[in-house]
Design an enzyme around this catalytic site. Structure first.
Site, short mmCIF file in Angstrom:
data_model
loop_
_atom_site.label_atom_id
_atom_site.label_comp_id
_atom_site.label_asym_id
_atom_site.label_seq_id
_atom_site.Cartn_x
_atom_site.Cartn_y
_atom_site.Cartn_z
N TYR A 1 -48.75 27.60 17.20
CA TYR A 1 -47.39 27.04 17.25
C TYR A 1 -47.22 26.12 18.45
O TYR A 1 -46.74 24.98 18.31
CB TYR A 1 -46.39 28.20 17.33
CG TYR A 1 -44.95 27.78 17.29
CD1 TYR A 1 -44.42 27.12 16.17
CD2 TYR A 1 -44.09 28.03 18.37
CE1 TYR A 1 -43.09 26.74 16.13
CE2 TYR A 1 -42.76 27.65 18.34
CZ TYR A 1 -42.26 27.01 17.21
OH TYR A 1 -40.94 26.63 17.17
N LYS B 1 -46.55 22.02 18.59
CA LYS B 1 -45.35 21.39 19.16
C LYS B 1 -45.72 20.45 20.32
O LYS B 1 -45.01 19.48 20.57
CB LYS B 1 -44.34 22.47 19.58
CG LYS B 1 -43.75 23.26 18.40
CD LYS B 1 -42.86 22.42 17.49
CE LYS B 1 -42.14 23.28 16.45
NZ LYS B 1 -41.24 22.52 15.57
N1 LIG Z 1 -35.73 29.97 15.77
C1 LIG Z 1 -36.07 29.68 17.01
O1 LIG Z 1 -35.87 30.49 17.94
C2 LIG Z 1 -36.70 28.35 17.34
C3 LIG Z 1 -36.97 28.06 18.69
C4 LIG Z 1 -37.52 26.81 19.02
C5 LIG Z 1 -37.75 25.88 18.02
N2 LIG Z 1 -37.48 26.18 16.72
C6 LIG Z 1 -37.75 25.14 15.70
O2 LIG Z 1 -36.58 24.92 14.94
C7 LIG Z 1 -36.92 24.43 13.63
C8 LIG Z 1 -36.16 25.22 12.58
O3 LIG Z 1 -36.54 26.57 12.69
P1 LIG Z 1 -35.62 27.79 12.22
O4 LIG Z 1 -35.53 28.73 13.35
O5 LIG Z 1 -34.39 27.29 11.55
O6 LIG Z 1 -36.63 28.45 11.15
P2 LIG Z 1 -36.47 28.85 9.62
O7 LIG Z 1 -35.17 29.53 9.39
O8 LIG Z 1 -37.73 29.54 9.29
O9 LIG Z 1 -36.41 27.43 8.89
C9 LIG Z 1 -37.53 26.60 8.78
C10 LIG Z 1 -37.20 25.52 7.77
O10 LIG Z 1 -38.32 24.65 7.64
C11 LIG Z 1 -38.55 24.49 6.24
N3 LIG Z 1 -39.91 24.06 5.91
C12 LIG Z 1 -41.09 24.64 6.24
N4 LIG Z 1 -42.10 23.95 5.69
C13 LIG Z 1 -41.55 22.90 5.04
C14 LIG Z 1 -42.06 21.82 4.27
N5 LIG Z 1 -43.38 21.67 4.06
N6 LIG Z 1 -41.20 20.91 3.75
C15 LIG Z 1 -39.87 21.04 3.95
N7 LIG Z 1 -39.31 22.05 4.63
C16 LIG Z 1 -40.15 22.96 5.17
C17 LIG Z 1 -38.22 25.85 5.66
O11 LIG Z 1 -38.12 25.80 4.25
P3 LIG Z 1 -38.59 27.07 3.31
O12 LIG Z 1 -37.46 28.02 3.31
O13 LIG Z 1 -38.86 26.43 2.00
O14 LIG Z 1 -39.82 27.64 3.95
C18 LIG Z 1 -36.91 26.11 6.38
O15 LIG Z 1 -35.86 25.39 5.79
C19 LIG Z 1 -38.45 24.56 13.54
O16 LIG Z 1 -39.05 23.30 13.76
C20 LIG Z 1 -38.79 25.52 14.68
O17 LIG Z 1 -40.11 25.35 15.15
C21 LIG Z 1 -36.95 27.39 16.36
#
Ligand SMILES: NC(=O)c1ccc[n+]([C@@H]2O[C@H](COP(=O)([O-])OP(=O)(O)OC[C@H]3O[C@@H](n4cnc5c(N)ncnc54)[C@H](OP(=O)(O)O)[C@@H]3O)[C@@H](O)[C@H]2O)c1
Length: 247
Positions: free
Chosen positions: A164, A168
Site C-alpha cells: 500500500y 501511494k
Molecule cells: N480509509 C482510510 O482511512 C484511508 C486513509 C488514507 C487514504 N485512503 C484512501 O482513500 C481512498 C478511498 O478509500 P476508502 O477509505 O473510501 O475505501 P473503500 O470504502 O474501500 O472505497 C474504495 C473505493 O475504490 C473503489 N475501487 C477499487 N478498485 C477500483 C477500480 N478498479 N475501479 C473503480 N473503483 C475501484 C471501490 O469500489 P468497489 O466497491 O467496487 O471495490 C470503492 O468505491 C483510497 O484511495 C484510499 O487509499 C483511505
C-alpha cells in the site's frame, strides 16, 4: 451558468461518496458518480436523490482500458468537457498477514495494488486530460496517505503495509511529474492525505468520518487560478487549514 463537470472514481461508498456528495451540493458543479459495479453506483445515486442531491452516473473500472475508453466517450458526448477529476479509487491489502513486512509481502499483491493505485490513475488521467487541455482548466486531486511520505518511513506503523505505502509513494511521484508537465497551465494537480477514516478500508476504529476526510478534496477540487500545483497536503481538519506535507 456553465457547470463544471466533476468525475470522482470509486464514488459509490466511503470517501469517494462523501466527496461526490459535498461537490454535488455546489450549484456550479455537476458530479458524475462512478463505480465499477453498476448496481452499486445506481444505489448511491438514488440515496443522494433521496436527500435532494442530484448526480449523474456512469460505470467506470479504472483498471480496464475498455471501461475507461467507454466512460471517456460517454463523457465527451454528454458534456463535452471534464473540469475536475478526483482519483479516489484505491485498494489496500494491509490486513493480509504478509503485509506486515517487506520480507514477506507477495510480489503479486504489490503488483495488483500498483495496478489500481498508480497505473489506473495514469490511465484515467491520460484519458481525461485532453478534455481539460482543450479548455485550459482542470483540477486533479489524487487521494494518497501520509503513510506514503518518505519522511514517515522510519515511523512505527503496524502493519508496515509495503504494498500500500509503495503504491501511494508511486501516486505521489505521478502527481509531482504531472505537475511539472502542467507547469504554467490552469490545470492544477495535487495529492492529499485524508487521514484515517471510518470506511470499509479504514474500519470502525478510525477516529474520523469520510465526510471529514472529504474536506481537503473539495478544497483542492475548487482551487482558484494560480492555486497550489504539485503539492502533497495533509487533511485540513488536523491543522485548521491547508498544510503541505513533505513528500
Ligand atoms: N480509509 C482510510 O482511512 C484511508 C486513509 C488514507 C487514504 N485512503 C484512501 O482513500 C481512498 C478511498 O478509500 P476508502 O477509505 O473510501 O475505501 P473503500 O470504502 O474501500 O472505497 C474504495 C473505493 O475504490 C473503489 N475501487 C477499487 N478498485 C477500483 C477500480 N478498479 N475501479 C473503480 N473503483 C475501484 C471501490 O469500489 P468497489 O466497491 O467496487 O471495490 C470503492 O468505491 C483510497 O484511495 C484510499 O487509499 C483511505
Amino acid at each position: 451558468m456553465m457547470q463544471k463537470i466533476a468525475v470522482i472514481t470509486g464514488s459509490h461508498k466511503g470517501l469517494g461518496y462523501a466527496i461526490a456528495r459535498k461537490l454535488a451540493q455546489k450549484d456550479d458543479i455537476q458530479v458524475v458518480l462512478t463505480s465499477r459495479k453498476e448496481q452499486d453506483g445506481l444505489a448511491a445515486q438514488k440515496q443522494l436523490l433521496n436527500e435532494n442531491i442530484q448526480v449523474d452516473y456512469h460505470s467506470l473500472d479504472v483498471t480496464s482500458d475498455l471501461s475507461v475508453q467507454q466512460f471517456t466517450a460517454w463523457l465527451q458526448q454528454t458534456y463535452g468537457r471534464a473540469d475536475i477529476l478526483v482519483n479516489n479509487a484505491g485498494v489496500n491489502p494491509t490486513m493480509q498477514p504478509e503485509e506486515s513486512s517487506l520480507l514477506t509481502v507477495q510480489i503479486e499483491m504489490m503488483l495488483s495494488t500498483f495496478t489500481t493505485n498508480v497505473l489506473a490513475v495514469a490511465r484515467i488521467t491520460q484519458a481525461l486530460l485532453p478534455l481539460m487541455q482543450a479548455q485550459n482548466y482542470g483540477r486533479i486531486v489524487n487521494v494518497s496517505t501520509e503513510m506514503a511520505s518518505l519522511s514517515s518511513m522510519g515511523s512505527d506503523y503496524y502493519p508496515l503495509a509495503p504494498s500500500y505505502r509503495l503504491s501511494k509513494i508511486g501516486l505521489n511521484g505521478l502527481t509531482a511529474i504531472l505537475a511539472k508537465e502542467l507547469q504554467g497551465t490552469n490545470i492544477l494537480v495535487n495529492a492529499y492525505s485524508p487521514g484515517w477514516m471510518q470506511t470499509d478500508m479504514g474500519g470502525a476504529n478510525a477516529p474520523f468520518t469520510a465526510d471529514e476526510g472529504a474536506e481537503t478534496a473539495v478544497y483542492l477540487a475548487t482551487l482558484p487560478e494560480k492555486g497550489a500545483q504539485g503539492k502533497f497536503f495533509a487533511e485540513m481538519r488536523k491543522f485548521g487549514g491547508a498544510i503541505a506535507l513533505p513528500w
